[in-house]
Design a protein around this motif. Structure first.
Motif, PDB file in Angstrom:
ATOM      1  N   SER A 148       4.645 -39.395  79.812  1.00 18.53           N
ATOM      2  CA  SER A 148       4.224 -39.592  78.423  1.00 18.53           C
ATOM      3  C   SER A 148       4.049 -41.068  78.116  1.00 18.53           C
ATOM      4  CB  SER A 148       5.242 -38.976  77.454  1.00 18.53           C
ATOM      5  OG  SER A 148       6.482 -39.651  77.530  1.00 18.53           O
ATOM      6  N   VAL A 149       3.203 -41.347  77.114  1.00 14.05           N
ATOM      7  CA  VAL A 149       2.914 -42.698  76.643  1.00 14.05           C
ATOM      8  C   VAL A 149       3.045 -42.686  75.126  1.00 14.05           C
ATOM      9  CG1 VAL A 149       1.229 -44.574  76.561  1.00 14.05           C
ATOM     10  CG2 VAL A 149       1.287 -43.030  78.544  1.00 14.05           C
ATOM     11  N   GLN A 150       3.753 -43.639  74.569  1.00 12.70           N
ATOM     12  CA  GLN A 150       3.965 -43.678  73.130  1.00 12.70           C
ATOM     13  C   GLN A 150       3.659 -45.067  72.581  1.00 12.70           C
ATOM     14  OE1 GLN A 150       4.974 -41.076  71.006  1.00 12.70           O
ATOM     15  NE2 GLN A 150       4.481 -42.538  69.371  1.00 12.70           N
ATOM     16  N   LEU A 151       2.731 -45.145  71.615  1.00 10.24           N
ATOM     17  CA  LEU A 151       2.476 -46.397  70.906  1.00 10.24           C
ATOM     18  C   LEU A 151       3.503 -46.512  69.790  1.00 10.24           C
ATOM     19  CD1 LEU A 151       0.683 -48.881  70.252  1.00 10.24           C
ATOM     20  CD2 LEU A 151      -0.677 -47.350  68.784  1.00 10.24           C
ATOM     21  N   THR A 172      12.710 -44.237  80.996  1.00 13.08           N
ATOM     22  CA  THR A 172      11.815 -44.764  79.957  1.00 13.08           C
ATOM     23  C   THR A 172      11.710 -46.281  80.044  1.00 13.08           C
ATOM     24  OG1 THR A 172      12.303 -42.940  78.444  1.00 13.08           O
ATOM     25  CG2 THR A 172      11.421 -44.954  77.475  1.00 13.08           C
ATOM     26  N   TRP A 173      10.475 -46.753  80.025  1.00  9.98           N
ATOM     27  CA  TRP A 173      10.188 -48.190  80.021  1.00  9.98           C
ATOM     28  C   TRP A 173       9.652 -48.587  78.652  1.00  9.98           C
ATOM     29  CZ3 TRP A 173      11.074 -51.885  83.667  1.00  9.98           C
ATOM     30  CH2 TRP A 173      11.430 -51.454  84.943  1.00  9.98           C
ATOM     31  N   THR A 174      10.091 -49.736  78.167  1.00  7.00           N
ATOM     32  CA  THR A 174       9.562 -50.304  76.930  1.00  7.00           C
ATOM     33  C   THR A 174       8.872 -51.620  77.255  1.00  7.00           C
ATOM     34  OG1 THR A 174      11.311 -49.303  75.589  1.00  7.00           O
ATOM     35  CG2 THR A 174      10.133 -51.177  74.634  1.00  7.00           C
ATOM     36  N   PHE A 175       7.619 -51.737  76.822  1.00  7.56           N
ATOM     37  CA  PHE A 175       6.826 -52.935  77.092  1.00  7.56           C
ATOM     38  C   PHE A 175       6.501 -53.636  75.770  1.00  7.56           C
ATOM     39  CE2 PHE A 175       5.965 -49.946  80.484  1.00  7.56           C
ATOM     40  CZ  PHE A 175       6.107 -50.729  81.614  1.00  7.56           C
ATOM     41  N   THR A 176       6.776 -54.932  75.719  1.00  9.09           N
ATOM     42  CA  THR A 176       6.398 -55.750  74.576  1.00  9.09           C
ATOM     43  C   THR A 176       5.134 -56.521  74.934  1.00  9.09           C
ATOM     44  OG1 THR A 176       8.701 -55.995  73.888  1.00  9.09           O
ATOM     45  CG2 THR A 176       7.118 -57.571  72.989  1.00  9.09           C
ATOM     46  N   THR A 201       5.989 -47.506  74.827  1.00  7.54           N
ATOM     47  CA  THR A 201       6.990 -46.930  75.720  1.00  7.54           C
ATOM     48  C   THR A 201       6.314 -45.914  76.631  1.00  7.54           C
ATOM     49  OG1 THR A 201       7.603 -45.176  74.172  1.00  7.54           O
ATOM     50  CG2 THR A 201       8.854 -47.235  74.051  1.00  7.54           C
ATOM     51  N   MET A 202       6.812 -45.811  77.853  1.00  7.10           N
ATOM     52  CA  MET A 202       6.313 -44.829  78.811  1.00  7.10           C
ATOM     53  C   MET A 202       7.499 -44.187  79.507  1.00  7.10           C
ATOM     54  SD  MET A 202       3.038 -46.779  80.514  1.00  7.10           S
ATOM     55  CE  MET A 202       2.114 -48.008  79.574  1.00  7.10           C
ATOM     56  N   THR A 203       7.387 -42.877  79.733  1.00  6.66           N
ATOM     57  CA  THR A 203       8.458 -42.125  80.364  1.00  6.66           C
ATOM     58  C   THR A 203       7.941 -41.484  81.650  1.00  6.66           C
ATOM     59  OG1 THR A 203       9.485 -41.670  78.222  1.00  6.66           O
ATOM     60  CG2 THR A 203      10.145 -40.271  80.075  1.00  6.66           C
ATOM     61  N   THR A 204       8.721 -41.582  82.699  1.00  5.64           N
ATOM     62  CA  THR A 204       8.381 -41.005  83.986  1.00  5.64           C
ATOM     63  C   THR A 204       9.308 -39.835  84.301  1.00  5.64           C
ATOM     64  OG1 THR A 204       9.791 -42.639  85.087  1.00  5.64           O
ATOM     65  CG2 THR A 204       7.449 -43.175  84.888  1.00  5.64           C
ATOM     66  N   ASN A 254      -2.193 -51.125  71.290  1.00  8.79           N
ATOM     67  CA  ASN A 254      -3.046 -49.945  71.144  1.00  8.79           C
ATOM     68  C   ASN A 254      -3.937 -49.767  72.368  1.00  8.79           C
ATOM     69  OD1 ASN A 254      -4.446 -47.770  69.533  1.00  8.79           O
ATOM     70  ND2 ASN A 254      -6.153 -49.192  69.820  1.00  8.79           N
ATOM     71  N   ASP A 255      -4.449 -50.858  72.900  1.00  7.69           N
ATOM     72  CA  ASP A 255      -5.306 -50.784  74.085  1.00  7.69           C
ATOM     73  C   ASP A 255      -4.510 -50.337  75.309  1.00  7.69           C
ATOM     74  OD1 ASP A 255      -7.885 -51.971  72.976  1.00  7.69           O
ATOM     75  OD2 ASP A 255      -6.460 -53.559  72.505  1.00  7.69           O
ATOM     76  N   VAL A 256      -3.280 -50.816  75.405  1.00  9.74           N
ATOM     77  CA  VAL A 256      -2.429 -50.421  76.525  1.00  9.74           C
ATOM     78  C   VAL A 256      -2.118 -48.934  76.456  1.00  9.74           C
ATOM     79  CG1 VAL A 256      -0.158 -50.705  77.587  1.00  9.74           C
ATOM     80  CG2 VAL A 256      -1.406 -52.713  76.752  1.00  9.74           C
ATOM     81  N   ALA A 257      -1.663 -48.474  75.289  1.00  7.96           N
ATOM     82  CA  ALA A 257      -1.328 -47.064  75.128  1.00  7.96           C
ATOM     83  C   ALA A 257      -2.550 -46.183  75.359  1.00  7.96           C
ATOM     84  CB  ALA A 257      -0.746 -46.820  73.737  1.00  7.96           C
ATOM     85  N   PHE A 258      -3.693 -46.601  74.816  1.00  4.19           N
ATOM     86  CA  PHE A 258      -4.922 -45.834  75.017  1.00  4.19           C
ATOM     87  C   PHE A 258      -5.244 -45.703  76.496  1.00  4.19           C
ATOM     88  CE2 PHE A 258      -9.340 -46.485  76.254  1.00  4.19           C
ATOM     89  CZ  PHE A 258      -9.822 -45.209  76.004  1.00  4.19           C
TER      90      PHE A 258
END
Length: 321
Positions: free
Chosen positions: A175-178, A96-100, A185-188, A116-120
């Motif tokens: 998965s992608v989570q806002l 899992t990666w967390t992006f600020t 966050t994104m999980t691979t 929101n734009d990134v997650a979308f």
């Protein structure tokens, strides 16, 4: 009077020449000069196939996309990952990666750009690769029977661009989570650092979120100017002749260069002749025989040649100035 465009920016910051040069069979030449309005004039024999990032399959289109749109994680002077895109920081915990996401980002129409734009964007592209997807972007499903067939073939109907292939097949994005307006966050499938270099153009959710996959796979983004968050925005495209990108007034790091103009040539000989005349500042993919004919021209102290760098690292120097 002609002014020098800084050689250091072009070379040490992974500039246009370094980043767009062809494989060893071809070389590129930069006449490191520009007119007083600081327009960088780029010569190429490869015209864009589209300015819709979902249809950008050839090198020049990828270059245009990276002028119009920011990516999640950018690159620094040493070509290492750097907070020059949407993300100001990132961390990994297993798969899992967390992006600020940075504060103060705006789209070229003045609207706020955020997590929101990134997650979308990542969810949009990821869902387009899923044949089981059923939702607003594919109301009847994303794996309908092909004409003449009686059942689906198990493949998505409208996979969006090469970025979808990279995210699903190479990176294994699951998965992608806002989390909030500043965090995604994104999980691979497995721990990987490939996600940092995905180079997916971040799309404005307020423009694209209501666009079904079937429409996104057309030339939807052909109306100029395109709304993006990149350092430049395409304002004119004369097919077969030229395309002009002008500085995005809402870009946080205003580029040193005022504009980028692509000029399209029928062949490498015409492009090399344009370089000798001073019509262009940079010629990409110069043929070996044409390169030899440029020997006298390249003897000037402001001329630079580069070889062997991949096309994928397009235009980073303009943002780094």
């Amino acid at each position: 009077m002609r002014r020098l465009v800084r050689v250091a920016a072009l070379v040490t910051l992974g500039g246009l020449g370094v980043l767009l040069a062809a494989a060893p069979a071809g070389r590129s030449a930069i006449a490191v000069q520009a007119t007083d309005d600081r327009t960088l004039r780029v010569g190429t024999t490869e015209e864009f196939d589209s300015i819709n990032p979902n249809l950008a399959f050839i090198g020049s289109s990828a270059e245009a996309t990276l002028l119009d749109y920011d990516v999640l994680v950018g690159f620094g002077p040493d070509l290492g990952y750097a907070p020059t895109g949407f993300a100001e920081s990132w961390s990994q915990d297993g798969a899992t990666w967390t992006f600020t996401i940075r504060d103060g980002l705006r789209w070229s129409d003045g609207r706020i750009a955020d997590a929101n734009d990134v997650a979308f964007t990542f969810q949009y592209v990821l869902s387009s690769m899923d044949p089981a997807y059923l939702g607003p972007w594919a109301p009847l499903g994303n794996d309908l029977p092909r004409p003449g067939a009686t059942r689906p073939d198990g493949r998505p109907d409208h996979p969006l661009s090469l970025y979808g292939d990279v995210l699903v097949r190479d990176i294994g994005l699951r998965s992608v989570q806002l989390v909030d307006e500043h965090t995604v966050t994104m999980t691979t499938a497995q721990p990987t650092t490939l996600l940092l270099g995905a180079m997916v153009p971040i799309l404005p959710a307020h423009v694209w979120s209501t666009v079904p996959f079937s429409t996104a796979a057309t030339d939807i983004a052909s109306t100029l100017p395109v709304i993006g968050s990149g350092p430049f925005q395409i304002v004119d495209w004369q097919r077969g002749t030229s395309a002009r990108f002008e500085r995005n007034a809402f870009d946080l790091e205003q580029p040193y260069i005022d504009a980028v103009e692509f000029r399209f040539y029928r062949d490498q000989s015409a492009m090399a002749a344009a370089l000798r005349r001073g019509d262009i500042d940079y010629a990409r993919d110069v043929a070996p025989d044409e390169f030899d004919a440029l020997d006298a021209f390249l003897a000037h102290p402001w001329a630079v040649t580069v070889t062997g760098a991949p096309k994928a690292w397009a235009m980073q120097f303009i943002e780094q100035h």
